[in-house]
Structure formats: C-alpha cells, structure tokens
Design an enzyme around this catalytic site. Sequence first.
Site, PDB file in Angstrom:
ATOM      1  N   SER A 339       0.821  -1.202   0.000  1.00  0.00           N
ATOM      2  CA  SER A 339       0.000   0.000   0.000  1.00  0.00           C
ATOM      3  C   SER A 339       0.858   1.256   0.000  1.00  0.00           C
ATOM      4  CB  SER A 339      -0.921   0.005   1.222  1.00  0.00           C
ATOM      5  OG  SER A 339      -0.174   0.237   2.388  1.00  0.00           O
ATOM      6  N   CYS A 340       0.212   2.373  -0.321  1.00  0.00           N
ATOM      7  CA  CYS A 340       0.873   3.689  -0.289  1.00  0.00           C
ATOM      8  C   CYS A 340       0.906   4.228   1.131  1.00  0.00           C
ATOM      9  CB  CYS A 340       0.127   4.657  -1.190  1.00  0.00           C
ATOM     10  SG  CYS A 340       0.429   4.390  -2.930  1.00  0.00           S
ATOM     11  N   ASP A 341       0.953   3.368   2.111  1.00  0.00           N
ATOM     12  CA  ASP A 341       0.982   3.802   3.498  1.00  0.00           C
ATOM     13  C   ASP A 341       2.366   3.538   4.047  1.00  0.00           C
ATOM     14  OD1 ASP A 341       0.763   3.769   6.402  1.00  0.00           O
ATOM     15  OD2 ASP A 341      -1.388   3.947   6.053  1.00  0.00           O
ATOM     16  N   ASN A 382      -6.463   1.306   0.043  1.00  0.00           N
ATOM     17  CA  ASN A 382      -5.694   1.531  -1.181  1.00  0.00           C
ATOM     18  C   ASN A 382      -6.281   0.793  -2.372  1.00  0.00           C
ATOM     19  OD1 ASN A 382      -2.268   2.457  -0.950  1.00  0.00           O
ATOM     20  ND2 ASN A 382      -3.769   2.800   0.647  1.00  0.00           N
TER      21      ASN A 382
ATOM     22  N   ASN B 107       1.411   4.783  -6.943  1.00  0.00           N
ATOM     23  CA  ASN B 107       2.081   3.808  -6.086  1.00  0.00           C
ATOM     24  C   ASN B 107       3.400   3.401  -6.743  1.00  0.00           C
ATOM     25  OD1 ASN B 107       2.767   1.678  -4.404  1.00  0.00           O
ATOM     26  ND2 ASN B 107       0.684   0.889  -4.268  1.00  0.00           N
TER      27      ASN B 107
END
Lengths: 392, 392
Positions: A339-341, A382, B107
């Site tokens: 994820s973009c976390d 996401n 991403n």
Amino acid sequence: MTMNAALPGALRAATPVYSDPAVAFIAANDFDRSTLVISRDRVAAQYDALHAGLGRAHIHYAVKANPAPEIIRLLVKKGSGFDAASRAEIELCLSQGAKPGNISFGNTIKRASDIAFAHSAGVTLFAADSEAELDKIAAHAPGARVYIRLIVENSLADWPLSRKFGCAASALPALLDHAKAVGLVPYGLSFHVGSQTRKAEFWNPVLDQIAPLWNAAIAAGHDLQLLNLGGGFPAFYGEHVEAPRIYAASVMRAVAARFGNVPQVMAEPGRGLVAEAGHIAAEVLLVSRKSADDMHRWVYLDIGRFSGLAETEGEAIRYQFVTKHDGGDTGPCILAGPSCDSADILYEKRPINLPLALGCGDKVVIRNCGAYTSSYSSVGFNGFPPLDVIVL
Amino acid sequence: MTMNAALPGALRAATPVYSDPAVAFIAANDFDRSTLVISRDRVAAQYDALHAGLGRAHIHYAVKANPAPEIIRLLVKKGSGFDAASRAEIELCLSQGAKPGNISFGNTIKRASDIAFAHSAGVTLFAADSEAELDKIAAHAPGARVYIRLIVENSLADWPLSRKFGCAASALPALLDHAKAVGLVPYGLSFHVGSQTRKAEFWNPVLDQIAPLWNAAIAAGHDLQLLNLGGGFPAFYGEHVEAPRIYAASVMRAVAARFGNVPQVMAEPGRGLVAEAGHIAAEVLLVSRKSADDMHRWVYLDIGRFSGLAETEGEAIRYQFVTKHDGGDTGPCILAGPSCDSADILYEKRPINLPLALGCGDKVVIRNCGAYTSSYSSVGFNGFPPLDVIVL
C-alpha cells in the site's frame, strides 16, 4: 486462482513442511491475489492433540482467531465449545450447528443489545470485569452465569496483553458480591496468560496469582464452578514451542496442583488451534535498494499490515517465509506491504534474511498464518481486496 | 440507523461545530453501529479553497484517503485529477467519470498486471523509485511518462513518512537515465513532505532538498515537465492549522521561489481535502475502573483501531470528541475499542479528558474523520462489521 502444472521445484521438494496440505496446495496453484489456504485436517489434528492434553478441560475455540464457517462446523462436530466476541460471532456459531449452551460470550465490552440477543438465543455464560458490565448483563440477560476476568501481571508471553481486559485482584470481591446482588450467578474466574505463551512453565506464575483469589472467593461463600484458562496456546513461528498435547498436559498439571478438583475447567485456544493449519500465498511485487550503497534490499509483497498481516505490528509476530530460491545465498531485507501507506512495513528494525535471487513476481509462502489474518484484513485500503481464504 | 426526534440538546447547541452538516446529521439521528457521515458540500468547499490557493497546480486527489464513489464523482465534476494506488482505485475513478488522462498511478510498488491494465485504460503517468519498477512500467506500459519519487529527509510533519517510498538523491541521475534507456519519458519528480504537515513553512527545507536535484536533472539533459508536490496538506485535529487557501498559497510561493516557472505542478491532497468533511457517530459501550483506586477511567467505544481508527496507532492522530455532557467536569480516560484485542487501544500513553458524566450508551461524535477511516476498517475482526458510511 488458476491451476498451474509448471511449478517451482523447490516448493514441491520433499522436506517436512511440504507434507502439509495447505503448503502443497499453494505449491500446486497460482493465485491472482494473496490468499490464505487453511487445512481442516490440520485443524482437526491440532484440536485432537490439545483435547488429549487438556483432558477434562472443555475447549471453547476463540472464534476471532479465524471465523471461517467451515472451521466452525468442523469444531462443532468435534464437540468444541466457542468463545464469541460479538453478536455476529454467536450467529456464526449457531449457523454452523453450535448449541447455545456451548457458546460463551467472552468479550468484557458488550453492546447491551448484543447481550439481549445472546440471552434470547440461549447463551447463558458471559464475561465481565466491571460493575457497569454486570449491570448491563443483569438488565439484558437476567439470571445469567458470569465469570469475572482478572488482570494478569508480569506475563511472560511473546505478546503480553495490555491492561485493557480484567479487573485488579483488589476489585474481585466486590464484583462477585455485586453480581450476586443484581441477580446473576457468579460462576467462575477467567484470566489470560498472554498471546503466544511459548512455554508451559510460563503459566506457573500466573496460576500462582489466580489460585489465592479463587480460594478467597470460595471462602467468602461464592460457589465458583468454572475456571476459564483463556488462551495463550502458542504456534510455531520459528522459535521452539512444545507439542500441543505435551504443552496442554503440562498446563493442566500445573492447574491441578494449584486449584485441586475444580468442577469445570475451560480453555480458549485460538492461535494454538488454527495458526499452523494455514499459510498465505503471496507474491513479490518489487525488490529494490534506495541507493547504490544501501546495505538492505527492500522487498515489497502483495500483502501487508492492512491486508492480513496486522500482527507484524511492532514486529511482534515474526512469520517465516518459503520461496523457490531457498538454499541459495541470502541477505538482509526490509519487508513491506503493497500500500501507499508508510506504516505498512512488516520488518524493518529486525530485518529478515531472504534469498538474493528473489525477484518481482516470485511466489512466497508465509507459514503458519491461520490465526488473526483474514478477519483483520481491511475492506479495501488503497483499493486492495481483502485477503482471500480457501479452506481445504 | 433510525431517525430520532428526541436528541441530546448539547449536540444541537448553537456552537460553530454544529453548523457542520455531518455533525447536524449525527445529532439528529441514532445509529445501530459506528458510522462515518461525510458531507459533499464540505468536500467541495475544501476543494475550492485548496484550488484557489494552489493556483495553477493541478489537484490529484489521493483516492486512498476516502474512496467513497460519491466523493470521486463530485471531484470529477470539480475538475480534479486523481492519484490512484491500485487497479481498483483506477477502476473506481473511471466508473465515476474521470478521464484516464487525469489519473496518475502514484504507487511506486505496482503489480505488473495492474500496470498493463492502467496502460490499456489510457493512464499514461506512473510513479517509480527503482530500476525494477521502471523495467516493469517499460514492459507493460511502453512509452509511458514517469516521475521519480525522492526520499525526503528530516520531515517536520506530525506523521513523518518512513523510507518506504522514494529513492535517495544519489540514485536519481541513474534512474532518469534508465527510464530513458528503456523507452519511458522521464517526465518529472515527486516527493512527500509527510502526512499532516501543519505549517506551510515546514515545506521550505524539503523544497530546498528537491530544487537542486530538479536543476541538476535539467542540466543533465532531462526535459522535466512535472513537479509533483505530493500530499501533506493538514486537517484540524485540535492543534492550529492555517486555512487551506492561505496554506496552499504559501506552499506555491515557496515552490515558485525555488523552482521558477515549472511547466506543470501537481498536488495530491487526501487528508487535507476530506478529513474535516466527515465525522464518526460512535457509542460508549462501557466506562469502568480497574480497581477502586484507579486514577483513570477506561472508556470503551464501539469503534477502535481495527474498525476505522487505525491512525491512532502510536497515538499519532489525536481525534477530538463531542458528547452531550461537554461543559461538565472532566477527567482523564484511557480510550479503547470494542474488540477482544489487547492492542485495540486508542489513547493510553497520553490519556484524554472526557466528561465524568459519560456512561454506557452515550453517543460520541469523533470529529474530522473523513480521511483514512472507512477503507482502513477490517472486514469483520471479532465479528464487528466494517465502518458504515453515509455520504450527504
């Protein structure tokens, strides 16, 4: 998921891990997305081993560990009871054939309407650790049996629990009296040694804390019937754990030595029952270094903390990984999710060693993921789908 | 959810917070489960403010912050672009009318098949921070435009990002050259100042890091067109933040001072666009103390870290709470979620003050929860349903 006859040879190699049905299934198939494959045969074998070791203690499976309906149904047939955390878990157990008398509502934080539902469904055993909860139970499940949960100090578990659940020992007498005063049946005590308590001997100091409280309650006139041992039964994540039958038998000997002939004993294994029965098929999305002189590779999988591997928080649970490159040279990796976390990192403080040959698209088997994965998975953070589950 | 005319008066009191449509809706209704209520009017107003401040910079909304289709549709109508983290987010944007040319695949860790999907759908702008990712993009989206993400050192954000994303400055020249060598268009640079960067001036040291890299790339012959500022635009969680228009305009002045007349500038607000537009209606399930002399109350809500409030991890994001007892005496509380998970605690190291009158069944409004809540929610941990969402 599609069948695929052309497989990485190493995933089919004749080492013990590959005799596991879920590992064999993962090796024999390709997956479009990260997928938990869990074997009922392995759950059944683990249940039998724990049951044999626990003797007369009744198993109440902690449903939250893995609520797959097929697993609940299997355990109903095996004679297991169930520890439910919510109305939905009670409904699940009932839908799979569990008798309400075999379901305990073990959450100490219950919605009043859920208590009423459980009562109407025939559930008669509830957990509490506060006056306010006892009042709620008395109002919505009048006359129910309750067990009081105690805080355990100085757990030796790999994942010691917080003080979120349980009352202090000093609060117990008043709570038992209050239960009786509001028309409930003070039926027993419960505690939790902490998740992933790897050695049976670690139970001893905890049992030493609880036994005098049990005896004092009896002496005060409470006819306690039930000692609920909670969970804590470990799974293998790389560090040695005793075989489940031997472990459980040791715990029961320690209980008998301290509590004598308690009328009823209950145990609530979750992780210890299902973790080793399931493995996750994952895929490497990217392997990179941040600069030419970066000491560590970053390995990014298609599963992360928000799609099933929540228990890597604080790097507490360290899973093991199987790849087709095992046996080749390895190097340290920081392992992260897709994820973009930026918090979606599995292992960074203690990097893990993975084969240097690992690359984009490689399949990775994450071992012993049957517990606390599929239901922790986010609904779609996401845009990634929740962890898929296949029950064998 | 049911309508309820008999309301806690305080929730309708004429203080500024109650002029908010979502707060008014929460005050006017009862809810069967914790529910995020989010107002499109508030999102639109926030978009307009950021758009006015950002001037010529094009907004690409970070879809992951809140993927409610109604919000995407609104932003399409407003002329926003979209920063997507996955194939599903791209599909969502397309389904709500977004043009593929207005969607960037931001991403840096993409599944090869998702790149191919994006390419086939007409998406032409991709993020990368490694050679391996550039190779994947070149293979599955030949000729695409790419921007290279850089690691930012020494972020001053409330939630500084890890080193998960971005390459070191030293790696940039080789990556730009590699992009060109594999047939891609090295189109720009991106970075992220860190989530919840409360002051516009905190951008300055970050921009100071990026500007020389931009100029060096131009000098090396790369015809860079796009400076992607990423996110970091803050929301109000109790500590002062500048108004969005003023904040964004300050950032753009700082950009102009360092980068001059960059052909294209892009910004990716997520939290800064939607957080303040949504609030969660929650309920107190239990208030208790662990013993008679416990200094803190424990307050348990029907929502926790696994059902929407994941950003309380490490107590990083500190939400504000509105109850019908506000104005009365308060005391320190440890705040926790409803699950049987000991890690499901929201605030413990820094307890929060809540009214002493707070009790079981009381409604609690958790303010400014429009971002990073609903999609983080687990599919059903402990049998609790995912966070419900109502879009006004």
